[in-house]
Motif scaffolding. Structure first.
Motif: not given
Length: 434
Positions: A6-7, A10-11, A21, A24-29
């Motif tokens: 995840g983290a 992101i980039t 970004l 993209s943060q949603w791939t972790l969330t």
């Protein structure tokens, strides 16, 4: 290992899929939210004789999700794949139930302690590997590592996982599952969205209160349901309630420091602090966290009988406190954050391995997965709160792009206070079984 996809990416995901970004943060969330909801649901389903089938279905979903992250599909399908991957984060509690059912007490204790630190070990291995693969061959290659690992886990479960003991089939509380699937993501989202608290604090407070009210309603529903999703009555035991409170406050401090250090070492040195490490180099900084956490998990079963649960939790929390103090007073050279995160890893590993001892000592064997799934959800809330707390403190000390160095000091000392409060809770609450 899946958690480490995840983290660090992101980039790279934003660049590969042409999204912002924030998107993209949603791939972790989305993976964390899916895991938080799936853990108690599958914990209940896995409490009966269908556990082997539940595990295979979970791993099958992870394989399909991993495949969606590797093939060139639109971004929406990537999010679906990450959600399917995240649903497998509840496997740890089911493996604890397997260990407790099929091993003698001594081996089960050691195995459960090691299972408790698998997340710590996976982060230390996964972060640098994902960073290296992304730098060399792109983000889909890093996701390919997840596909390889989930396929191997599915094969291992298919060949080796034993059938659960013959018990009455566990009935799924559908109403409780739906209510939890609404309340828990709302709570985690509002805690984790630091921008919401700075841009629209009234909305953030409203969502937070709504989520808390829904969880209170869910609690009353579970108490009145004949076959609840989670046996809330177990939380009435003083040792179990105390352990979960300690997990909540301890989780806040642990993830606060973890997020501070990983962000600090990647800050460009031109800002006046930080070391400008890339994703792979920052991942290597986490190796001491992983190694010492795993070592602590191996040592805890040997110390349990000598020290007892309270002293074990207090000692592990003291290591976290020492790591906070070190980071607060010394971070001008790279070796200092590296040492701090190593001490943190040892404390987190010992804490995570000691926690099941407290809970399972007063939990019926058939309720192992359900009881530990509650603790896993409490840990998720604590980690999310710690991450959000760090983001809010640093945002308050930011004028342009990067926070001032004083922001890290302020966050570290607040972490010292939170961890010291956890020590006080451990000292006064009943953690020993009666």
């Amino acid at each position: 290992m899946i958690g480490s996809l995840g983290a660090p990416l992101i980039t790279a995901v934003a660049e590969t899929y042409g999204v912002s970004l924030a998107a993209s943060q949603w791939t972790l969330t989305i993976a964390l939210l899916a895991g938080a909801v799936a853990t108690p649901v599958f914990g209940r389903l896995g409490a009966g004789p269908r556990r082997r089938r539940v595990v295979l279905w979970m791993l099958g979903a992870e394989v399909i999700g991993s495949l969606l992250t590797v093939v060139p599909v639109p971004f929406a399908f990537l999010l679906v794949g990450r959600a399917l991957q995240g649903s497998g984060l509840g496997l740890v509690v089911l493996m604890m139930a397997v260990a407790r059912d099929h091993l003698d007490e001594h081996r089960a204790t050691r195995t459960i302690a090691l299972l408790s630190v698998t997340t710590t070990a996976g982060i230390g291995i996964g972060y640098p590997l994902c960073g290296l693969l992304t730098d060399l061959a792109g983000v889909r290659t890093a996701y390919g590592l997840g596909l390889l690992i989930t396929a191997a886990a599915f094969g291992a479960a298919l060949l080796l996982l034993p059938e659960a003991p013959d018990r009455p089939p566990a009935r799924l509380d559908v109403r409780g599952a739906i209510l939890l699937a609404i309340a828990l993501p709302a709570l985690l989202l509002v805690i984790g969205e630091t921008s919401l608290w700075s841009d629209n604090p009234a909305l953030a407070v409203a969502v937070l209160l709504a989520a808390i009210l829904l969880l209170i309603g869910w609690t009353f529903l579970e108490l009145r349901t004949e076959h609840p999703l989670v046996d809330i009555k177990l939380l009435r035991h003083p040792a179990v309630a105390a352990a979960n409170l300690v997990m909540l406050t301890g989780g806040v401090g642990m993830y606060l420091l973890f997020s501070l250090i990983t962000r600090y070492v990647q800050t460009p040195a031109a800002v006046g602090y930080g070391f400008g490490l890339n994703t792979f180099q920052a991942g290597l900084v986490l190796v001491p966290f992983s190694v010492l956490g795993f070592v602590a998990g191996r040592l805890v079963p040997q110390w349990r009988d000598r020290l007892g649960a309270r002293l074990l939790l207090a000692a592990s929390t003291a290591f976290v406190l020492a790591a906070f103090v070190l980071f607060a007073v010394a971070r001008s050279h790279l070796v200092e954050p590296v040492v701090a995160i190593g001490i943190l890893g040892f404390g987190v590993g010992a804490f995570s391995a000691a926690m099941p001892t407290v809970i399972l000592a007063v939990t019926p064997q058939a309720e192992t997965a359900s009881a530990m799934s509650v603790n896993a959800v409490v840990r998720s809330v604590g980690f999310s709160t710690g991450s959000a707390l760090g983001g809010l403190i640093l945002a308050a000390h930011t004028t342009r792009v990067f926070p001032h160095a004083s922001g890290y000091g302020a966050a570290a000392w607040i972490g010292v206070a939170v961890t010291a409060a956890t020590l006080l809770i451990i000292a006064v609450l009943p953690l020993r079984p009666r």
